[in-house]
Scaffold this motif. Structure first.
Motif, mmCIF file in Angstrom:
data_model
loop_
_atom_site.group_PDB
_atom_site.id
_atom_site.type_symbol
_atom_site.label_atom_id
_atom_site.label_comp_id
_atom_site.label_asym_id
_atom_site.label_seq_id
_atom_site.Cartn_x
_atom_site.Cartn_y
_atom_site.Cartn_z
ATOM 1 N N ALA A 1 0.936 -1.288 -0.151
ATOM 2 C CA ALA A 1 0.005 -0.056 -0.131
ATOM 3 C C ALA A 1 0.734 1.315 -0.085
ATOM 4 C CB ALA A 1 -0.835 -0.055 1.156
ATOM 5 N N GLY A 2 2.072 1.206 -0.538
ATOM 6 C CA GLY A 2 2.973 2.433 -0.499
ATOM 7 C C GLY A 2 4.351 1.923 0.343
ATOM 8 N N ASP A 3 5.339 1.838 -0.366
ATOM 9 C CA ASP A 3 6.625 1.461 0.322
ATOM 10 C C ASP A 3 7.809 2.517 0.089
ATOM 11 O OD1 ASP A 3 7.025 0.310 -2.122
ATOM 12 O OD2 ASP A 3 8.462 -0.916 -1.219
ATOM 13 N N GLY A 4 7.873 3.509 1.063
ATOM 14 C CA GLY A 4 9.042 4.739 0.915
ATOM 15 C C GLY A 4 8.913 5.275 -0.548
ATOM 16 N N LEU A 5 10.197 5.139 -1.042
ATOM 17 C CA LEU A 5 10.081 5.942 -2.403
ATOM 18 C C LEU A 5 9.951 4.993 -3.775
ATOM 19 C CD1 LEU A 5 13.405 8.010 -1.921
ATOM 20 C CD2 LEU A 5 11.123 8.719 -1.118
ATOM 21 N N HIS A 6 9.487 3.815 -3.408
ATOM 22 C CA HIS A 6 9.546 2.780 -4.446
ATOM 23 C C HIS A 6 8.237 2.534 -5.114
ATOM 24 C CE1 HIS A 6 9.910 -1.879 -4.983
ATOM 25 N NE2 HIS A 6 10.441 -1.090 -5.947
ATOM 26 N N GLN A 7 7.483 1.821 -4.459
ATOM 27 C CA GLN A 7 5.987 1.678 -5.298
ATOM 28 C C GLN A 7 4.624 1.974 -4.516
ATOM 29 O OE1 GLN A 7 5.136 -0.580 -8.176
ATOM 30 N NE2 GLN A 7 7.182 -0.919 -9.130
ATOM 31 N N HIS A 8 3.728 2.147 -5.255
ATOM 32 C CA HIS A 8 2.080 2.203 -4.694
ATOM 33 C C HIS A 8 1.440 1.714 -5.839
ATOM 34 C CE1 HIS A 8 -0.979 3.608 -2.351
ATOM 35 N NE2 HIS A 8 -0.736 5.079 -2.408
ATOM 36 N N PRO A 9 1.326 0.084 -5.887
ATOM 37 C CA PRO A 9 0.592 -0.415 -7.303
ATOM 38 C C PRO A 9 -0.864 -0.110 -7.143
ATOM 39 C CG PRO A 9 1.645 -2.196 -5.655
ATOM 40 C CD PRO A 9 2.182 -0.703 -5.167
ATOM 41 N N SER A 10 -1.466 -0.139 -6.099
ATOM 42 C CA SER A 10 -2.854 0.048 -6.124
ATOM 43 C C SER A 10 -3.253 1.681 -6.475
ATOM 44 C CB SER A 10 -3.475 -0.351 -4.631
ATOM 45 O OG SER A 10 -3.170 0.523 -3.735
ATOM 46 N N GLN A 11 -2.403 2.354 -6.149
ATOM 47 C CA GLN A 11 -2.568 3.665 -6.499
ATOM 48 C C GLN A 11 -2.392 3.823 -8.221
ATOM 49 O OE1 GLN A 11 -3.373 6.752 -4.834
ATOM 50 N NE2 GLN A 11 -3.647 7.496 -7.129
ATOM 51 N N ALA A 12 -1.312 3.160 -8.755
ATOM 52 C CA ALA A 12 -1.524 3.133 -10.375
ATOM 53 C C ALA A 12 -2.529 2.524 -10.909
ATOM 54 C CB ALA A 12 -0.089 2.627 -10.530
ATOM 55 N N SER B 1 8.984 10.032 -5.355
ATOM 56 C CA SER B 1 7.488 9.582 -5.739
ATOM 57 C C SER B 1 7.222 8.047 -6.213
ATOM 58 C CB SER B 1 6.704 10.315 -6.550
ATOM 59 O OG SER B 1 5.537 9.807 -6.897
ATOM 60 N N ARG B 2 6.893 7.308 -5.229
ATOM 61 C CA ARG B 2 6.379 5.918 -5.377
ATOM 62 C C ARG B 2 5.178 5.881 -6.472
ATOM 63 N NH1 ARG B 2 5.128 5.646 0.712
ATOM 64 N NH2 ARG B 2 3.139 6.623 1.013
ATOM 65 N N VAL B 3 4.408 6.846 -6.370
ATOM 66 C CA VAL B 3 3.244 6.838 -7.287
ATOM 67 C C VAL B 3 3.818 7.054 -8.750
ATOM 68 C CG1 VAL B 3 1.262 8.308 -8.024
ATOM 69 C CG2 VAL B 3 1.863 7.763 -5.678
ATOM 70 N N ALA B 4 4.749 7.882 -8.854
ATOM 71 C CA ALA B 4 5.361 8.238 -10.169
ATOM 72 C C ALA B 4 5.888 7.140 -11.019
ATOM 73 C CB ALA B 4 6.350 9.260 -10.325
#
Ligand code: CP
Length: 303
Positions: A124-135, A163-166
């Protein structure tokens, strides 16, 4: 790799058919009409960082599917007493968790947990890395307004560096042939950002980046991370704030997205955040549908 019965850690691991299947399922989900697909299942929300949208939407999604939820935050659990991430994961798994949704300030924490804990992990969001459910919810929102992702010009503006979202969005969108342009000052959009995924580009001029854009995705400026960088908020606003005037450079049917929380008057002018091209409220609403689809996909193979 199959999404069914396994962890969802990042968008790079999902295949195009898996993403399409999650999007298709999400379109059929109606959070207002609860189902019993996950009746008797236990979803643990393990949040080491603040969250409004992600935490609430995972909770609503789990409940709309008939699951039971338990929220664990760092401040109100044995994490405060020094329990390690892996021990906490083992503990909630032994208590009967069927899936763990985790947000963590450290990049890679969900990956570590998935190696040691015998239940699916959802990042559900880890550091600067990934936020897959947002994408995934962003892709759902975009495809509600465009015929497909292929060939779309998607401009991602702001603090790409942090940004993990980017990152999650670029990795997902490029799988479908979208053109991804990262835009912002060099300190926040270093040229190396173009290497996140094949075909991504960087641009340090907002007017150039916005020309012909189909999707304008603004990121939160993380004020807490700006110290030591060669940019002031006033300079950022002057050069990179998305204003109604600048939006005229994008396609007339371009949509505006923002993962939230918005810092009003900084990343976006109010007229853009609340304007006719904004799909920000729709994004938030789609968060519940996409998380219903994610939870039911992950749990399908785990039954
Ligand atoms: N977009 C997003 O992750 O928002 P929250 O931090 O409120 O969950």
């Amino acid at each position: 790799m199959k999404a069914h019965g396994r962890s969802i850690l990042g968008t790079e691991q999902l295949t195009v058919p898996e993403i399409e299947s999650i999007l298709k399922l999400a379109r059929r989900m109606d959070p207002k009409r609860p189902q019993q697909l996950l009746r008797g299942r236990r979803v643990v929300l393990l949040f080491y960082e603040p969250s409004t949208r992600t935490r609430t939407s995972f909770e609503f999604a789990a409940k709309a599917l008939g699951a039971t939820t338990a929220l664990i935050t760092a401040a109100s659990s044995s994490i405060e007493k020094g329990e390690s991430l892996i021990d906490t994961g083992w503990t909630v798994s032994s208590l009967g968790a069927d899936v763990i949704v985790i947000r963590h300030p450290n990049s890679g924490a969900p990956y570590l947990l998935s190696r040691f804990v015998p239940v699916p992990i959802i990042n559900a969001g880890d550091g600067l890395h990934q936020h897959p459910s947002q994408a995934l919810l962003d892709a759902l929102t975009i495809t509600n307004h465009k015929t497909g992702l292929k060939g779309l010009r998607v401009v991602i503006i702001g603090d790409v560096f942090h940004s993990r979202v980017a990152r999650s969005n670029a990795l997902l969108l490029s799988k479908f042939g979208a053109e991804v342009i990262f835009c912002g000052p060099p300190d926040l959009v270093p040229d190396v950002a173009a290497t996140i995924t094949p075909g991504a580009m960087t641009c340090h001029n907002l007017d150039t980046a916005l020309r012909g854009a189909d999707v304008v995705m603004s990121l939160r400026i993380q004020k807490e991370r700006l110290s030591g960088r060669h940019i002031s908020l006033d300079d950022y606003i002057a050069e990179f704030q998305i204003t109604p005037q600048r939006m005229k450079l994008a396609k007339p049917d371009a949509i505006v997205l923002h993962p939230g929380p918005i810092v009003r008057g900084l990343e976006l002018a109010n007229e853009v955040a609340d304007g006719p091209q904004s799909r920000i409220h729709e994004q938030v609403a789609n968060g519940v549908k996409i998380r219903m689809a994610i939870l039911s996909t992950v749990m399908k193979g785990a039954r």
